[in-house]
Write a protein that holds these residues in place. Structure first.
Motif, PDB file in Angstrom:
ATOM      1  N   LEU A 154     -11.061 -27.560 -61.292  1.00 57.31           N
ATOM      2  CA  LEU A 154     -10.849 -27.645 -60.012  1.00 57.31           C
ATOM      3  C   LEU A 154      -9.371 -27.157 -59.792  1.00 57.31           C
ATOM      4  CD1 LEU A 154     -12.173 -31.109 -59.145  1.00 57.31           C
ATOM      5  CD2 LEU A 154     -13.043 -29.029 -58.206  1.00 57.31           C
ATOM      6  N   GLU A 155      -8.503 -27.127 -60.994  1.00 56.68           N
ATOM      7  CA  GLU A 155      -7.077 -26.861 -60.711  1.00 56.68           C
ATOM      8  C   GLU A 155      -7.203 -25.186 -60.562  1.00 56.68           C
ATOM      9  OE1 GLU A 155      -5.015 -28.353 -63.876  1.00 56.68           O
ATOM     10  OE2 GLU A 155      -4.808 -30.327 -63.094  1.00 56.68           O
ATOM     11  N   GLU A 156      -7.920 -24.601 -61.473  1.00 55.75           N
ATOM     12  CA  GLU A 156      -8.172 -23.052 -61.350  1.00 55.75           C
ATOM     13  C   GLU A 156      -8.560 -22.605 -60.053  1.00 55.75           C
ATOM     14  OE1 GLU A 156     -10.623 -21.718 -64.691  1.00 55.75           O
ATOM     15  OE2 GLU A 156      -8.984 -22.399 -66.251  1.00 55.75           O
ATOM     16  N   LYS A 163      -4.147 -18.327 -53.792  1.00 59.66           N
ATOM     17  CA  LYS A 163      -3.790 -16.712 -53.722  1.00 59.66           C
ATOM     18  C   LYS A 163      -4.676 -16.291 -52.454  1.00 59.66           C
ATOM     19  CE  LYS A 163      -2.926 -16.407 -58.815  1.00 59.66           C
ATOM     20  NZ  LYS A 163      -3.209 -15.718 -59.866  1.00 59.66           N
ATOM     21  N   ILE A 164      -5.835 -16.672 -52.353  1.00 61.74           N
ATOM     22  CA  ILE A 164      -6.919 -16.207 -51.361  1.00 61.74           C
ATOM     23  C   ILE A 164      -6.468 -16.366 -49.945  1.00 61.74           C
ATOM     24  CG2 ILE A 164      -9.065 -15.962 -50.510  1.00 61.74           C
ATOM     25  CD1 ILE A 164     -10.309 -16.417 -53.204  1.00 61.74           C
ATOM     26  N   HIS A 165      -5.656 -17.654 -49.923  1.00 62.55           N
ATOM     27  CA  HIS A 165      -5.109 -18.246 -48.532  1.00 62.55           C
ATOM     28  C   HIS A 165      -3.895 -17.294 -48.328  1.00 62.55           C
ATOM     29  CE1 HIS A 165      -2.444 -20.725 -46.164  1.00 62.55           C
ATOM     30  NE2 HIS A 165      -3.688 -21.171 -45.583  1.00 62.55           N
ATOM     31  N   ASP A 166      -3.178 -16.907 -49.309  1.00 62.91           N
ATOM     32  CA  ASP A 166      -1.808 -16.242 -49.028  1.00 62.91           C
ATOM     33  C   ASP A 166      -2.210 -14.980 -48.621  1.00 62.91           C
ATOM     34  OD1 ASP A 166      -0.291 -18.473 -49.426  1.00 62.91           O
ATOM     35  OD2 ASP A 166      -0.049 -17.660 -51.536  1.00 62.91           O
TER      36      ASP A 166
END
Length: 482
Positions: A154-156, A163-166
């Motif tokens: 879950l952390e990964e 990253k995808i959100h940014d």
């Protein structure tokens, strides 16, 4: 001999008294015939005057109707010509101002289409999220249960999602920057559209103003066709105004013609002979100068007719364009030739005056100083030559006020003649009434001269009436009514 009329020369008062009594008797005897004679003389004088006044009133009414018809016809023709000229001018304005309207319309449509396309591009939203977002949402709902492996996974996943959100936020911001640049690019097109629309509005405003002038002329034309009193009054005032202005301009032109005559009269006397006289006081040189001036005015009139500025000669207006143009050039060449002749005559006049002064100086007992022939001394000569060359062209424009004077003189003369006839009719009617009243006054004066016999007659009639009344009363008392 001065007392032949006295019956008693020694007693003038008694003679006058007796003659007055005799005159009263004769005047009383002739009272009825004299009254009839005085009334007949009054009717003889007043009747023809009344008939003449009535005839003049009818004539004035006919003249008024005729003047109205002529005035309305002239006003209708003039207004119709002005409407035609306004329509021609309006057509020229429309052709000049709106001839580039199709290209302008295409330009506006292209710019509006481009603005709409850019606006649609600005309205596009970012693409919807992909399918893996749902998978991530489902995994987020999974409970860890204390398992380190699940927590690590879950952390990964969280790190990857961050990253995808940014990355998505960056793309979203870049898309908005692109839209802002597109909106900023709207400004030149909006300015172009605004400038083109302002230009169109200005041209349409000019056309609308011209159309308002045509509407005013059409309203005037309809009022003239309706023969309203307001239109007649306006045309009458306009005719008087045109007549006054044309007369003033003609007076100024007459002054110019007089100056022109003075410029060429002296040199013409050397050309045709100073000692030739047509009459006792009219020289041939003066007639020749007047003929030159009249010929110049005639050439100017023909030039204006050929240019269709004036319409005094309908035959010239109906000529073909080729003949009319040829006539225009002939009149212009003759006018320029006459202007050159007048300039030469003005120079000749100055030379004649200089020769005359030199002759007088040579005959003088004391020598006079000879003026220098510098450029200052040549200014009057140059001025005379220039004036002699310009005045014929100035006289050529006399045809314009002449036409206005001729057209307005008919209406003005008709109105003035109608006023004179109406005034004369009123005067004759007043004289007829005066003749009738004078007959009555003379009858009364005649009765005043024989007042004593009239009083006696009145008293006798009163006494006779009283006596008849008394007799009637006695008869009624003797024979009472049953």
């Amino acid at each position: 001999m001065t007392q032949f009329w006295m019956l008693w020369p020694d007693n003038p008062a008694l003679s006058i008294f007796v003659l007055a009594i005799v005159a009263m008797v004769f005047l009383y005897a002739a009272r009825k015939p004299m009254h009839d004679l005085i009334r007949a003389v009054g009717a003889l004088l007043g009747g023809p005057l009344r008939l003449a006044a009535r005839w003049l009133i009818e004539t004035a009414a006919e003249m008024k109707e005729r003047n109205k018809a002529v005035l309305l016809a002239h006003g209708r023709q003039e207004t119709g010509q002005r409407i035609e000229r306004e329509f021609e001018r309006l057509a020229a304005v429309v052709k000049r101002e709106l001839q580039g309207y199709p290209a302008l319309q295409r330009k506006l449509l292209d710019e509006i289409t481009r603005i709409e396309e850019d606006y649609k591009k600005c309205g596009e939203v970012p693409p919807p999220p992909t399918d893996w977002v749902e998978a991530v949402t489902a995994m987020a709902n999974v409970k860890t249960g204390g398992s380190e492996m699940v927590q690590k996974i879950l952390e990964e996943i969280k790190t990857s999602i961050a990253k995808i959100h940014d990355k998505a936020i960056g793309e979203y911001r870049r898309s908005y920057e692109t839209r802002h640049k597109i909106l900023e690019g709207f400004m030149p097109f909006w300015r172009s559209v605004d400038r083109n629309m302002t230009e169109v509005n200005k041209k349409l405003g000019d056309i609308q103003e011209s159309a308002k002038g045509v509407d005013a002329l059409m309203a005037k034309y309809e009022a003239i066709n309706a023969k309203t009193d307001k239109a007649e009054h306006a045309l009458t005032v306009s005719a008087f105004t045109q007549f006054a202005i044309a007369l003033l301009v003609m007076t100024v032109a007459a002054g110019g013609a007089f100056i022109n005559f003075k410029l060429i009269a002296l040199p013409m006397s050397e050309m045709v002979g100073a000692g030739d006289y047509l009459t006792a006081s009219l020289r041939t040189s003066e007639v020749a100068a007047l003929v030159i001036i009249f010929v110049e005015a005639s050439m100017g009139l023909f030039l204006m007719e050929a240019l269709r500025i004036t319409h005094l000669f309908p035959g010239i207006a109906t000529l073909s364009d080729h003949m009319r143009r040829r006539m225009m050039w002939i009149a212009l060449i003759l006018l320029v030739t006459l202007a050159g002749v007048e300039a030469a005559l003005a120079l000749m006049r100055d030379m004649l005056i200089a020769d005359k002064q030199a002759l007088l100086q040579s005959l003088a007992t004391t020598p006079q100083p000879v003026p220098s022939d510098g450029w200052v001394g040549r200014i009057p000569t140059a001025g005379q030559m220039l004036l002699g060359f310009i005045l014929p062209f100035a006289l050529a424009f006399i045809a314009i006020p002449l036409e206005s004077l001729i057209h307005s003189a008919r209406s003005v003369g008709g109105v003035l003649l109608q006023a004179v006839v109406s005034t004369l009719a009123l005067t004759l009617r007043v004289l007829a009434n005066v003749a009738r009243r004078m007959a009555r006054v003379l009858v009364t004066l005649y009765d005043v001269l024989i007042v004593i016999p009239l009083l006696i007659e009145r008293a006798s009639k009163a006494g006779l009436g009283m006596r008849r009344g008394a007799i009637d009363a006695d008869d009624s008392s003797v024979h009472p009514v049953r």
